[in-house]
Design a protein around this motif. Structure first.
Motif, short mmCIF file in Angstrom:
data_model
loop_
_atom_site.label_atom_id
_atom_site.label_comp_id
_atom_site.label_asym_id
_atom_site.label_seq_id
_atom_site.Cartn_x
_atom_site.Cartn_y
_atom_site.Cartn_z
N ILE A 121 6.85 35.38 -5.94
CA ILE A 121 6.17 34.53 -6.91
C ILE A 121 5.10 35.33 -7.64
O ILE A 121 4.22 35.91 -7.02
CB ILE A 121 5.53 33.30 -6.22
N ASP A 122 5.18 35.35 -8.98
CA ASP A 122 4.18 36.04 -9.79
C ASP A 122 3.25 35.06 -10.50
O ASP A 122 2.12 35.43 -10.86
CB ASP A 122 4.86 36.93 -10.84
N THR A 123 3.72 33.84 -10.77
CA THR A 123 2.89 32.87 -11.47
C THR A 123 3.08 31.50 -10.83
O THR A 123 4.10 31.23 -10.17
CB THR A 123 3.26 32.76 -12.96
N LEU A 124 2.10 30.65 -11.04
CA LEU A 124 2.18 29.28 -10.56
C LEU A 124 1.36 28.39 -11.49
O LEU A 124 0.23 28.73 -11.84
CB LEU A 124 1.62 29.17 -9.13
N THR A 125 1.95 27.27 -11.90
CA THR A 125 1.22 26.28 -12.66
C THR A 125 1.34 24.94 -11.94
O THR A 125 2.35 24.69 -11.26
CB THR A 125 1.76 26.13 -14.10
N ALA A 126 0.32 24.11 -12.07
CA ALA A 126 0.34 22.83 -11.37
C ALA A 126 -0.73 21.91 -11.93
O ALA A 126 -1.73 22.37 -12.52
CB ALA A 126 0.12 23.03 -9.86
N ARG A 127 -0.54 20.62 -11.73
CA ARG A 127 -1.60 19.66 -11.91
C ARG A 127 -2.39 19.62 -10.61
O ARG A 127 -1.82 19.80 -9.53
CB ARG A 127 -1.04 18.27 -12.22
N VAL A 128 -3.69 19.41 -10.70
CA VAL A 128 -4.54 19.48 -9.50
C VAL A 128 -5.45 18.26 -9.41
O VAL A 128 -5.95 17.77 -10.43
CB VAL A 128 -5.36 20.79 -9.50
N ARG A 129 -5.64 17.79 -8.18
CA ARG A 129 -6.60 16.72 -7.90
C ARG A 129 -7.53 17.20 -6.79
O ARG A 129 -7.08 17.57 -5.71
CB ARG A 129 -5.88 15.45 -7.46
N LEU A 130 -8.82 17.23 -7.07
CA LEU A 130 -9.82 17.65 -6.10
C LEU A 130 -10.58 16.42 -5.61
O LEU A 130 -11.25 15.75 -6.39
CB LEU A 130 -10.79 18.65 -6.74
N THR A 131 -10.44 16.12 -4.33
CA THR A 131 -11.11 14.96 -3.73
C THR A 131 -12.19 15.43 -2.79
O THR A 131 -11.94 16.28 -1.93
CB THR A 131 -10.11 14.09 -2.95
N GLN A 132 -13.39 14.88 -2.94
CA GLN A 132 -14.51 15.27 -2.09
C GLN A 132 -15.15 14.03 -1.49
O GLN A 132 -15.47 13.07 -2.19
CB GLN A 132 -15.52 16.07 -2.89
N ILE A 133 -15.30 14.06 -0.17
CA ILE A 133 -15.90 12.95 0.55
C ILE A 133 -17.13 13.48 1.28
O ILE A 133 -17.04 14.41 2.09
CB ILE A 133 -14.91 12.34 1.57
N VAL A 134 -18.28 12.89 0.96
CA VAL A 134 -19.53 13.24 1.64
C VAL A 134 -19.66 12.31 2.83
O VAL A 134 -19.85 11.10 2.68
CB VAL A 134 -20.74 13.10 0.69
N GLY A 135 -19.53 12.89 4.03
CA GLY A 135 -19.43 12.09 5.25
C GLY A 135 -20.60 11.17 5.50
O GLY A 135 -20.44 9.98 5.76
N LEU A 136 -21.82 11.70 5.38
CA LEU A 136 -22.99 10.89 5.69
C LEU A 136 -23.18 9.76 4.69
O LEU A 136 -23.64 8.67 5.04
CB LEU A 136 -24.25 11.78 5.73
N LEU A 137 -22.84 10.02 3.43
CA LEU A 137 -23.03 9.01 2.39
C LEU A 137 -21.81 8.12 2.20
O LEU A 137 -21.87 7.11 1.51
CB LEU A 137 -23.37 9.69 1.05
N GLU A 138 -20.70 8.52 2.82
CA GLU A 138 -19.43 7.82 2.65
C GLU A 138 -19.11 7.67 1.16
O GLU A 138 -18.63 6.65 0.70
CB GLU A 138 -19.46 6.45 3.33
N ASP A 139 -19.40 8.74 0.41
CA ASP A 139 -19.20 8.74 -1.04
C ASP A 139 -17.99 9.60 -1.37
O ASP A 139 -17.82 10.69 -0.83
CB ASP A 139 -20.45 9.30 -1.72
N GLU A 140 -17.14 9.12 -2.26
CA GLU A 140 -15.92 9.85 -2.63
C GLU A 140 -15.86 10.04 -4.14
O GLU A 140 -16.17 9.13 -4.91
CB GLU A 140 -14.68 9.10 -2.16
N SER A 141 -15.48 11.23 -4.55
CA SER A 141 -15.25 11.51 -5.97
C SER A 141 -13.96 12.30 -6.11
O SER A 141 -13.55 13.01 -5.18
CB SER A 141 -16.42 12.29 -6.57
N GLN A 142 -13.34 12.18 -7.27
CA GLN A 142 -12.10 12.91 -7.55
C GLN A 142 -12.17 13.53 -8.92
O GLN A 142 -12.63 12.90 -9.88
CB GLN A 142 -10.88 11.98 -7.46
#
Length: 282
Positions: free
Chosen positions: A74-95
């Motif tokens: 594999i020389d190249t890769l393209t993709a759609r991406v989703r980054l999900t972050q959950i802050v444990g203490l705050l129980e806050d989620e963003s994407q």
């Protein structure tokens, strides 16, 4: 990169990444960091050097070998991406949602990820954030606030040898079995109801990586999901000891698409309305 839930991501954050993206388990590691002493895996690896040859591996080591062999083509890769972050203490989620471009041609890993949408508290809003890595420099672009930072990751003309556990983005690229097993113990994980959908094969495989003693990593565990047909990364998750969780999901993967080398340009914007800075290594 583990951005604060209400602010744009900082450049020195928890990301993995990532050929297959490399994974950053913390911003404390630098590309020239000394490797922990080599450890012989407790389980002998299976010999499946050719992707698709023979039965599926039955150990994590066997899958790592299969994934490494597939990545060599594999020389190249393209993709759609989703980054999900959950802050444990705050129980806050963003994407964050965007697209990814990767090149591993000429034994040099380069990538560009651009996020165009943010979902938080049920609200979706447009954003313009990009991270570009050219093998030596990392460019952090915030098109909304018009702020750009160019960071040097290696000295001289050397290319950064970013490993699983180093780097600015959570994704496994150039995943090498021997290198992984020096830093992590590897096990097969269960396939639960929240597993990513296979995109080329009949299923997915989950590898659970735990840092070995002596390897300084913020993440207490890394979970990597791969498609069993293409051996491409579908998901990478870093779980921190404070309860924070960062997950990168990839969709519409294409390992054959042409990628213009110009997208990996890390030059700062020349428009005087941008605030720019260069951060060099000491």
């Amino acid at each position: 990169m583990t951005p604060h839930p209400t602010h744009r991501p900082a450049a020195c954050v928890t990301l993995l990444l990532l050929p297959v993206l490399f994974v950053c388990a913390g911003c404390h590691a630098e590309p020239a960091a000394v490797e922990p002493p080599e450890v012989t895996p407790e389980v002998a690896p299976e010999a499946h050097p050719i992707p698709g040859a023979g039965a599926e591996p039955t150990t994590a080591e066997g899958w790592l070998e299969r994934i490494e062999a597939a990545a060599d083509d594999i020389d190249t890769l393209t993709a759609r991406v989703r980054l999900t972050q959950i802050v444990g203490l705050l129980e806050d989620e963003s994407q964050r949602f965007g697209e990814l471009r990767v090149s591993t041609a000429d034994d040099a890993t380069r990538f560009r990820v651009r996020f165009t949408r943010l979902r938080q508290d049920g609200v979706v809003e447009p954003i313009d954030q990009a991270y570009v890595y050219d093998g030596r420099w990392l460019l952090d672009l915030d098109g909304t606030d018009r702020v750009a930072t160019r960071r040097q990751l290696v000295r001289g003309d050397d290319a950064a040898d970013l490993k699983l556990g180093d780097g600015p983005f959570l994704l496994p690229l150039n995943l090498r079995k021997e290198r992984v097993l020096r830093r992590f113990t590897a096990e097969l994980g269960p396939i639960d109801d929240d597993a990513p959908e296979p995109q080329a094969g009949d299923g997915v495989v989950r590898l659970v990586l735990t840092p070995r003693p002596g390897f300084d990593a913020d993440a207490e565990r890394l979970d990597l999901w791969f498609d069993t047909g293409s051996y491409l990364t579908l998901r990478a998750t870093a779980t921190q000891d404070d309860g924070d969780v960062t997950t990168v999901d990839l969709f519409r993967l294409d390992a054959t698409a042409a990628v213009d080398p110009a997208v990996f340009d890390t030059a700062l914007p020349t428009d005087p309305t941008w605030e720019t800075q260069v951060v060099e290594l000491d």
